[in-house]
Design an enzyme around this catalytic site. Structure first.
Site, PDB file in Angstrom:
ATOM      1  N   SER A  64       0.788  -1.236   0.000  1.00 31.27           N
ATOM      2  CA  SER A  64       0.000   0.000   0.000  1.00 31.27           C
ATOM      3  C   SER A  64       0.816   1.281   0.000  1.00 31.27           C
ATOM      4  CB  SER A  64      -0.966  -0.003   1.193  1.00 31.27           C
ATOM      5  OG  SER A  64      -2.035  -0.873   0.932  1.00 31.27           O
ATOM      6  N   THR A 132     -10.775 -13.099  -3.724  1.00 33.78           N
ATOM      7  CA  THR A 132      -9.943 -14.009  -2.932  1.00 33.78           C
ATOM      8  C   THR A 132      -8.487 -13.574  -3.019  1.00 33.78           C
ATOM      9  OG1 THR A 132     -11.446 -15.844  -3.352  1.00 33.78           O
ATOM     10  CG2 THR A 132      -9.202 -16.396  -2.653  1.00 33.78           C
ATOM     11  N   TYR A 170     -10.665   2.696   4.974  1.00 33.43           N
ATOM     12  CA  TYR A 170      -9.580   2.359   4.051  1.00 33.43           C
ATOM     13  C   TYR A 170     -10.084   1.380   3.000  1.00 33.43           C
ATOM     14  CZ  TYR A 170      -4.636   1.356   2.983  1.00 33.43           C
ATOM     15  OH  TYR A 170      -3.409   1.245   2.385  1.00 33.43           O
ATOM     16  N   ASN A 172      -9.021  -0.211  -0.872  1.00 33.39           N
ATOM     17  CA  ASN A 172      -8.141  -0.293  -2.038  1.00 33.39           C
ATOM     18  C   ASN A 172      -8.844   0.171  -3.312  1.00 33.39           C
ATOM     19  OD1 ASN A 172      -5.674  -1.491  -0.883  1.00 33.39           O
ATOM     20  ND2 ASN A 172      -7.019  -3.197  -0.380  1.00 33.39           N
ATOM     21  N   GLY A 308       3.129  -0.598   3.819  1.00 35.51           N
ATOM     22  CA  GLY A 308       2.310  -1.519   3.044  1.00 35.51           C
ATOM     23  C   GLY A 308       2.766  -2.949   3.204  1.00 35.51           C
TER      24      GLY A 308
END
Length: 366
Positions: A64, A132, A170, A172, A308
């Site tokens: 991240s 997944t 948060y 992605n 990250g």
């Protein structure tokens, strides 16, 4: 356990690295820039069970920490006039049917409310799965390509976390949308724009935006994943994988040297205009997240960082407000579905921050 030779004798850093590796990590690379100069070292093993040290400036997946590069790219496009922070994302990406209240700023600050395509943990502890990315199924399918549009559509098929701009969570997916936004506005890939705006000008030859490529450039240490199969534990080398499942939420590869060069330049005001750097470093109230960066108050100073982790590889990237003192590091380890090293990772980060900067607690990062 031996340590790589360094230009300076910093026994406290040697000792901390040694103890970190002994706490369960396979290998570590560390680079510190401070008033004493530059210190570089590595500890542990390049490969599990073998004596060779990790390369002192090897390549690794930064997880991240990628988000900070993406946020900087977007803000540099804002400086060029191609995007506005208050632009409605739906105006640029109408095909997704996004809530029209979601702005570019909300993507970068995780205040859009969009569901996280890698799964959501709710306040009551319940977990809503996304794609997944753990367990045997992920290991066996780790070379699969996920188009970014597929990740966004999966996220948008789930309920939003909250009304846009009313909370922080948060996700992605915010940064996958930021990637698609950059590509729509410029007509070029995010990788091309990152090279044009950041990697090329700073000479970051060890930094890669892989997109779907599975390899890590040499030299590099190895990352591992552990799972159970028919009652037996299996540990697999997952250094090679297709990172498109995380996309621009965490797919980049770098080195401790490049991360230092980049973050020092960014915090030192050499990439963004003063007003946009100030926007990046202005935190929301819940966890102290700015635009692609965590803002952390320590004893008498403010630190900026974005760490990250991704499948057995982790990155640390810290700097003071002027970019004059930095800590960049890589950790390789044996990951698992239970994220059993997560607490150790947080404790490790805390120790390093105290050692290099003199205190403060790091924020939680994915």
């Amino acid at each position: 356990m031996s340590l790589a030779p360094t230009e300076q004798d910093r026994p406290e850093l040697h000792k901390t690295m040694q103890e970190i590796v002994d706490s369960g990590f396979v290998g570590m690379q560390l680079r510190v820039h401070d008033e004493h100069g530059e210190w570089v070292g590595s500890a542990g093993a390049r490969r599990l069970g073998e004596p060779e040290l990790p390369p002192a400036d090897g390549h690794f997946r930064i997880g991240s920490a990628t988000k900070n590069f993406v946020a900087t790219t977007v803000l540099m496009l804002v400086a060029e006039g191609g995007i506005g922070l208050e632009d409605r994302v739906a105006d640029h990406l109408p095909e997704f049917g996004l809530d029209r209240r979601i702005t570019v700023r909300m993507l970068l600050q995780h205040t859009s409310g969009v569901f996280n395509h890698t799964g959501e943990v709710y306040e009551d502890g319940t977990f809503a799965p996304g794609i997944t990315w753990s367990g045997r199924e992920w290991v066996e399918d780790r070379f699969r390509t996920y188009p970014p549009e597929e990740l966004v559509r999966l996220a948008l098929s789930k309920p939003s976390r909250f009304e846009p701009g009313t909370d922080w969570s948060y996700a992605n997916t915010n940064y996958v949308l930021a990637r698609l936004l950059v590509e729509r506005v410029t007509g070029r890939s995010l990788a091309e724009e990152t090279r044009r705006l950041i990697l090329g000008p700073l000479g970051l030859t060890g930094t890669v935006v892989p997109t779907t490529r599975t390899e890590i450039p040499e030299p590099h240490a190895h990352a591992y994943y552990r799972y159970e199969e028919e009652g037996r534990e299996r540990t697999v080398d997952v250094t090679r994988q297709n990172p498109s499942w995380i996309s621009s939420g965490g797919d980049m590869i770098s080195t401790t040297r490049d991360l230092h060069t980049y973050f020092s330049a960014l915090m030192g005001g050499r990439l963004l205009p003063t007003e946009l750097l100030a926007e990046m470093r202005t935190p929301e109230e819940k966890v102290g997240y700015g635009l692609g960066v965590f803002v952390q108050e320590t004893d008498g100073q403010t630190l900026f960082h974005h760490n990250g982790g991704i499948a057995g590889s982790a990155a640390l990237m810290y700097a003071t407000a002027d970019g004059g003192r930095t800590l960049t590091a890589s950790l390789t380890y044996v990951d698992d579905a239970g994220l059993s090293l997560a607490q150790t990772f947080q404790e490790t980060t805390q120790r390093l921050v105290e050692e290099v900067f003199g205190g403060g607690r790091p924020g939680a990062e994915g």
